[in-house]
Design a protein around this motif. Structure first.
Motif, PDB file in Angstrom:
ATOM      1  N   LEU A 140       0.834  -1.202   0.000  1.00 58.84           N
ATOM      2  CA  LEU A 140       0.000   0.000   0.000  1.00 58.84           C
ATOM      3  C   LEU A 140       0.869   1.254   0.000  1.00 58.84           C
ATOM      4  O   LEU A 140       0.607   2.213  -0.742  1.00 58.84           O
TER       5      LEU A 140
ATOM      6  N   LEU B 173      -6.708   0.214  -3.596  1.00 59.09           N
ATOM      7  CA  LEU B 173      -7.468  -0.412  -2.511  1.00 59.09           C
ATOM      8  C   LEU B 173      -7.842  -1.851  -2.855  1.00 59.09           C
ATOM      9  O   LEU B 173      -7.851  -2.726  -1.979  1.00 59.09           O
TER      10      LEU B 173
ATOM     11  N   PHE C 288      -4.774  -3.912  -2.313  1.00 55.64           N
ATOM     12  CA  PHE C 288      -4.562  -4.030  -0.866  1.00 55.64           C
ATOM     13  C   PHE C 288      -5.508  -5.067  -0.259  1.00 55.64           C
ATOM     14  O   PHE C 288      -5.112  -5.860   0.610  1.00 55.64           O
ATOM     15  N   ALA C 289      -6.747  -5.105  -0.738  1.00 54.82           N
ATOM     16  CA  ALA C 289      -7.739  -6.021  -0.171  1.00 54.82           C
ATOM     17  C   ALA C 289      -7.419  -7.479  -0.468  1.00 54.82           C
ATOM     18  O   ALA C 289      -7.807  -8.371   0.296  1.00 54.82           O
TER      19      ALA C 289
ATOM     20  N   SER D  48       1.086   3.810  -3.174  1.00 48.66           N
ATOM     21  CA  SER D  48       0.683   5.193  -2.896  1.00 48.66           C
ATOM     22  C   SER D  48       1.815   6.161  -3.208  1.00 48.66           C
ATOM     23  O   SER D  48       1.593   7.233  -3.794  1.00 48.66           O
TER      24      SER D  48
ATOM     25  N   SER E 264      -7.219   5.044  -7.300  1.00 48.62           N
ATOM     26  CA  SER E 264      -7.419   4.754  -5.876  1.00 48.62           C
ATOM     27  C   SER E 264      -8.158   3.435  -5.692  1.00 48.62           C
ATOM     28  O   SER E 264      -7.834   2.648  -4.790  1.00 48.62           O
ATOM     29  N   ALA E 265      -9.140   3.173  -6.555  1.00 48.12           N
ATOM     30  CA  ALA E 265      -9.856   1.901  -6.483  1.00 48.12           C
ATOM     31  C   ALA E 265      -8.918   0.736  -6.768  1.00 48.12           C
ATOM     32  O   ALA E 265      -9.008  -0.325  -6.132  1.00 48.12           O
TER      33      ALA E 265
END
Length: 240
Positions: free
Chosen positions: A64, A113, A116-117, A68, A109-110
């Motif tokens: 992440l 994330l 990351f999920a 980022s 951003s989606a």
């Protein structure tokens, strides 16, 4: 129809086309994002691996932070270069451009994330198809207000992401496909963009550009996969 009236109608059509497709997708943006996405996809199986960071939660936080940091740095550099290019052309940031950028950042951003999920809920196989679809959506939205070639390439990226799952490509093939689509396809798109308004580009020329783009994107992964398969040891014969 008199020649003067015909010229006036052509001018009106050109003005209408310019108003409908007023957004300019800068070449440096495609090169920056393409090289960033492609490079990260190509080396992803060597960075922050389970051997280097055994704990899944720590590895997820590390990824992440890396994504980022990378996307934030590229976004800032892209913003500065685009701002400089607009100043050189004496252009202002249009309302449409600002809204499209918001959609682009939302899609990125989606993707971050979603990646990351996968460390907590599984589905790592879908990471590369997810990014292909999200980046394709971003290019498609850009293309709606700029050049149709960008719009079509965005649609092709979406199709590649969906088809890669439907045909159940293995993880290595997905990695090669994503690296080629981003690292080669997006810089190539920067070169294939013609004039600012795609209405002046003949249909057959846009079709030829898309075929060239598909060839550049699909051939290297196929060759890389074939080379990798050739290096695999042959199966031992069955003992009777």
């Amino acid at each position: 129809m008199p020649p003067i009236a015909s010229q006036q109608l052509d001018s009106i059509h050109a003005m209408l086309g310019a108003g409908q497709r007023s957004l300019r997708l800068e070449s440096h943006s495609l090169i920056l994002w393409g090289m960033s996405f492609g490079g990260l996809a190509l080396v992803s199986n060597h960075l922050l691996t389970a051997d280097q960071i055994p704990d899944a939660a720590t590895r997820a936080m590390a990824w992440l932070g890396l994504m980022s940091l990378l996307l934030g740095a590229v976004s800032l550099l892209d913003w500065q270069l685009t701002r400089r290019a607009k100043l050189a052309r004496d252009e202002l940031w249009s309302f449409i451009h600002r809204q499209v950028l918001k959609v682009w950042w939302l899609l990125l951003s989606a993707g971050v994330l979603g990646t990351f999920a996968t460390f907590f809920f599984g589905g790592a196989y879908l990471v590369f198809p997810l990014w292909l679809v999200l980046v394709g959506l971003g290019l498609y939205v850009h293309g709606l207000f700029s050049e149709q070639t960008v719009e079509w390439v965005g649609g092709l990226l979406i199709a590649l992401g969906v088809c890669s799952v439907l045909f159940r490509l293995d993880a290595q093939s997905l990695q090669y496909l994503a690296a080629a689509a981003f690292g080669l396809g997006m810089p190539l798109l920067a070169l294939l963009q013609g004039q600012r308004h795609a209405t002046s580009t003949p249909f057959w020329l846009r079709g030829a550009k898309l075929l060239l783009w598909l060839g550049v994107v699909l051939v290297p992964p196929l060759l890389a996969q074939r080379l990798a398969d050739a290096q695999q040891p042959a199966a031992a014969p069955l003992q009777t």
